[in-house]
Design a protein around this motif. Structure first.
Motif, mmCIF file in Angstrom:
data_model
loop_
_atom_site.group_PDB
_atom_site.id
_atom_site.type_symbol
_atom_site.label_atom_id
_atom_site.label_comp_id
_atom_site.label_asym_id
_atom_site.label_seq_id
_atom_site.Cartn_x
_atom_site.Cartn_y
_atom_site.Cartn_z
ATOM 1 N N LEU A 111 0.661 -0.971 -0.213
ATOM 2 C CA LEU A 111 -0.038 -0.128 -0.200
ATOM 3 C C LEU A 111 1.054 1.515 0.100
ATOM 4 C CD1 LEU A 111 -2.837 -0.612 2.131
ATOM 5 C CD2 LEU A 111 -2.595 -1.085 -0.354
ATOM 6 N N PHE A 112 2.069 1.308 0.740
ATOM 7 C CA PHE A 112 2.916 2.329 0.809
ATOM 8 C C PHE A 112 2.813 2.663 -0.426
ATOM 9 C CE2 PHE A 112 6.919 5.280 1.955
ATOM 10 C CZ PHE A 112 6.171 5.677 3.072
ATOM 11 N N GLU A 113 3.584 1.621 -1.426
ATOM 12 C CA GLU A 113 4.362 1.549 -3.193
ATOM 13 C C GLU A 113 3.228 2.109 -3.602
ATOM 14 O OE1 GLU A 113 4.847 -1.766 -4.563
ATOM 15 O OE2 GLU A 113 7.439 -1.675 -3.080
ATOM 16 N N VAL A 114 2.342 2.161 -3.212
ATOM 17 C CA VAL A 114 0.270 2.682 -4.208
ATOM 18 C C VAL A 114 0.559 3.708 -3.680
ATOM 19 C CG1 VAL A 114 -2.221 1.680 -4.283
ATOM 20 C CG2 VAL A 114 -0.113 0.637 -4.529
ATOM 21 N N ILE A 115 0.257 4.397 -2.146
ATOM 22 C CA ILE A 115 0.181 5.324 -1.958
ATOM 23 C C ILE A 115 1.247 6.538 -2.175
ATOM 24 C CG2 ILE A 115 0.123 7.134 -0.155
ATOM 25 C CD1 ILE A 115 -1.457 4.524 1.749
ATOM 26 N N GLU A 116 1.987 6.090 -2.242
ATOM 27 C CA GLU A 116 3.802 6.965 -3.527
ATOM 28 C C GLU A 116 3.410 7.514 -4.763
ATOM 29 O OE1 GLU A 116 8.253 6.514 -3.736
ATOM 30 O OE2 GLU A 116 7.487 5.161 -4.227
ATOM 31 N N LYS A 117 2.448 6.537 -5.160
ATOM 32 C CA LYS A 117 2.588 6.913 -6.569
ATOM 33 C C LYS A 117 1.258 7.945 -6.700
ATOM 34 C CE LYS A 117 3.494 2.597 -9.031
ATOM 35 N NZ LYS A 117 4.619 1.829 -7.679
ATOM 36 N N ILE A 118 0.038 8.145 -5.820
ATOM 37 C CA ILE A 118 -0.939 9.108 -5.983
ATOM 38 C C ILE A 118 0.170 10.366 -5.272
ATOM 39 C CG2 ILE A 118 -2.879 9.430 -4.341
ATOM 40 C CD1 ILE A 118 -3.283 6.393 -4.554
ATOM 41 N N GLU A 119 0.695 9.925 -4.417
ATOM 42 C CA GLU A 119 0.965 11.137 -3.499
ATOM 43 C C GLU A 119 1.970 12.117 -4.637
ATOM 44 O OE1 GLU A 119 4.060 12.278 -0.688
ATOM 45 O OE2 GLU A 119 3.399 11.241 -0.081
ATOM 46 N N ILE A 120 2.858 11.458 -5.212
ATOM 47 C CA ILE A 120 3.704 12.413 -6.266
ATOM 48 C C ILE A 120 2.973 12.677 -7.888
ATOM 49 C CG2 ILE A 120 5.677 12.116 -7.897
ATOM 50 C CD1 ILE A 120 7.220 9.555 -6.658
ATOM 51 N N SER A 121 1.649 11.976 -8.290
ATOM 52 C CA SER A 121 0.431 12.657 -8.812
ATOM 53 C C SER A 121 0.196 14.444 -8.363
ATOM 54 C CB SER A 121 -0.465 11.794 -9.564
ATOM 55 O OG SER A 121 -1.558 12.413 -10.417
ATOM 56 N N LEU A 122 -0.614 13.947 -6.786
ATOM 57 C CA LEU A 122 -1.271 14.929 -6.395
ATOM 58 C C LEU A 122 -0.683 16.016 -5.925
ATOM 59 C CD1 LEU A 122 -3.633 16.248 -4.731
ATOM 60 C CD2 LEU A 122 -2.745 15.553 -2.000
ATOM 61 N N ARG A 123 1.271 16.044 -5.663
ATOM 62 C CA ARG A 123 1.780 17.313 -5.248
ATOM 63 C C ARG A 123 2.336 17.921 -6.663
ATOM 64 N NH1 ARG A 123 5.811 13.973 -3.024
ATOM 65 N NH2 ARG A 123 4.907 15.272 -0.637
ATOM 66 N N THR A 124 1.981 16.678 -8.093
ATOM 67 C CA THR A 124 3.062 17.593 -9.018
ATOM 68 C C THR A 124 1.197 18.069 -9.576
ATOM 69 O OG1 THR A 124 4.637 15.387 -9.846
ATOM 70 C CG2 THR A 124 3.201 16.896 -11.830
ATOM 71 N N LYS A 125 0.164 17.759 -9.252
ATOM 72 C CA LYS A 125 -1.017 18.399 -9.535
ATOM 73 C C LYS A 125 -0.945 19.716 -9.256
ATOM 74 C CE LYS A 125 -3.488 14.865 -12.148
ATOM 75 N NZ LYS A 125 -2.886 14.560 -12.555
ATOM 76 N N LEU A 126 -1.191 20.013 -8.261
ATOM 77 C CA LEU A 126 -1.383 21.148 -7.039
ATOM 78 C C LEU A 126 -0.169 22.297 -7.530
ATOM 79 C CD1 LEU A 126 -1.553 19.384 -3.858
ATOM 80 C CD2 LEU A 126 -3.341 20.895 -4.823
ATOM 81 N N ILE A 127 1.189 22.053 -7.237
ATOM 82 C CA ILE A 127 2.330 23.001 -7.956
ATOM 83 C C ILE A 127 2.326 23.305 -9.083
ATOM 84 C CG2 ILE A 127 4.648 22.814 -8.668
ATOM 85 C CD1 ILE A 127 5.511 20.743 -6.339
ATOM 86 N N TYR A 128 1.950 22.320 -10.244
ATOM 87 C CA TYR A 128 1.131 22.834 -11.798
ATOM 88 C C TYR A 128 -0.029 23.689 -12.143
ATOM 89 C CZ TYR A 128 0.785 22.719 -16.740
ATOM 90 O OH TYR A 128 0.774 23.214 -17.991
#
Length: 300
Positions: free
Chosen positions: A80-97
């Motif tokens: 689950l940590f690996e799955v959440i990592e992908k979601i976290e990075i995507s959310l961070r990217t979209k917020l910043i962009y």
């Protein structure tokens, strides 16, 4: 007044055996209890007790089953940590962009964009703390080069240093009038901003359990994520009821739903199915798994 005293590992083993837990290999039990505390393992044998007041085990309770549950849970957290990592990075990217383009690179410290000023103060204080102790060369060089600029470094630098929990709070705290709030929700399959905050809160909470090596198996989770009535992407036909939200399955469905958008060809289903196959004695119902969950459109 609490009066229990610490007991040795040999005494722990004797106590478990006296209470009805079968331990065929005391050397292996000693090795486990030397590295995993009695109290931590107790979270896994608790359900094996018929008399929880006197800690008496049900017939056929075995230490090897306790270890299997513990190992299953540890591997589930890693998955689950690996799955959440992908979601976290995507959310961070979209917020910043999106917000850096809609507003400016310092949108996250603009109080006019947020509903709860006090919550933002706490988020920024935490961010400042993270930035002050980071060893990241990018942040150090930015502060050195721009000493006269008293603002945070821009979003693409600052928000790389913060946690998933802080990101989810920033998103949830944005005013509905901020266009990017809906844009990000749509890009993650949540249709609009009214659903995504509860999904992120749910996932952030589970991420914290994973990060702190806390039990997920047979845990009742607080909170109730809002589910879409007509999701635009593949979902489950057997939709979890409100009382089932406390089980992990509902939350894993949300993770899978978002992951399918972020990484369409992911192997989450296969990895989860393999984990249950590796530990056949683990009861899937303890996680709220539905019968034949692998056949649901979401998980196919």
């Amino acid at each position: 007044m609490f009066s229990k005293q610490a007991i040795t590992i040999a005494q722990q083993i004797d106590q478990l055996k006296t209470r009805g837990l079968a331990i065929s290999n005391e050397a292996i039990a000693t090795a486990y209890l030397s590295n995993i505390s009695y109290y931590r393992l107790g979270e896994y044998w608790y359900v094996m007790q018929s008399d929880k007041k006197n800690h008496i085990f049900k017939p056929n309770s075995n230490f090897t089953d306790v270890v299997a549950l513990y190992n299953f849970d540890a591997k589930l957290r890693i998955l689950l940590f690996e799955v959440i990592e992908k979601i976290e990075i995507s959310l961070r990217t979209k917020l910043i962009y999106h917000l850096s383009h809609e507003i400016d690179p310092w949108w996250f410290q603009n109080f006019t964009l947020f509903t709860d000023s006090m919550a933002l103060v706490k988020t920024l204080a935490k961010l400042e703390e993270e930035l002050s102790r980071t060893k990241d060369v990018t942040i150090k060089n930015h502060k050195k080069k721009h000493r006269e600029d008293l603002r945070f470094p821009p979003a693409w630098k600052s928000l790389e240093q913060t946690s998933f929990g802080a990101l989810s709070k920033l998103y949830g705290n944005l005013k509905p009038t901020v266009k990017s709030k809906d844009t990000i929700a749509k890009e993650l399959g949540a249709v609009n901003h009214t659903y995504l905050p509860s999904w992120l809160q749910s996932i952030a909470q589970i991420r914290n359990f994973c990060a702190h090596h806390s039990r997920l198996w047979n845990r009742n989770l607080p909170g109730a994520p809002k589910l879409l009535s007509k999701p635009p992407n593949a979902w489950v036909l057997d939709v979890p009821k409100q009382h089932e939200f406390q089980k992990l399955y509902t939350h894993m469905c949300l993770m899978k739903y978002m992951l399918n958008v972020i990484q369409p060809n992911n192997d989450f289903t296969q990895q989860l199915d393999n984990l249950f196959s590796t530990y056949p004695n683990v009861d899937p119902h303890a996680l709220g798994m539905k019968p034949n969950w692998q056949q649901e459109p979401l998980w196919k």
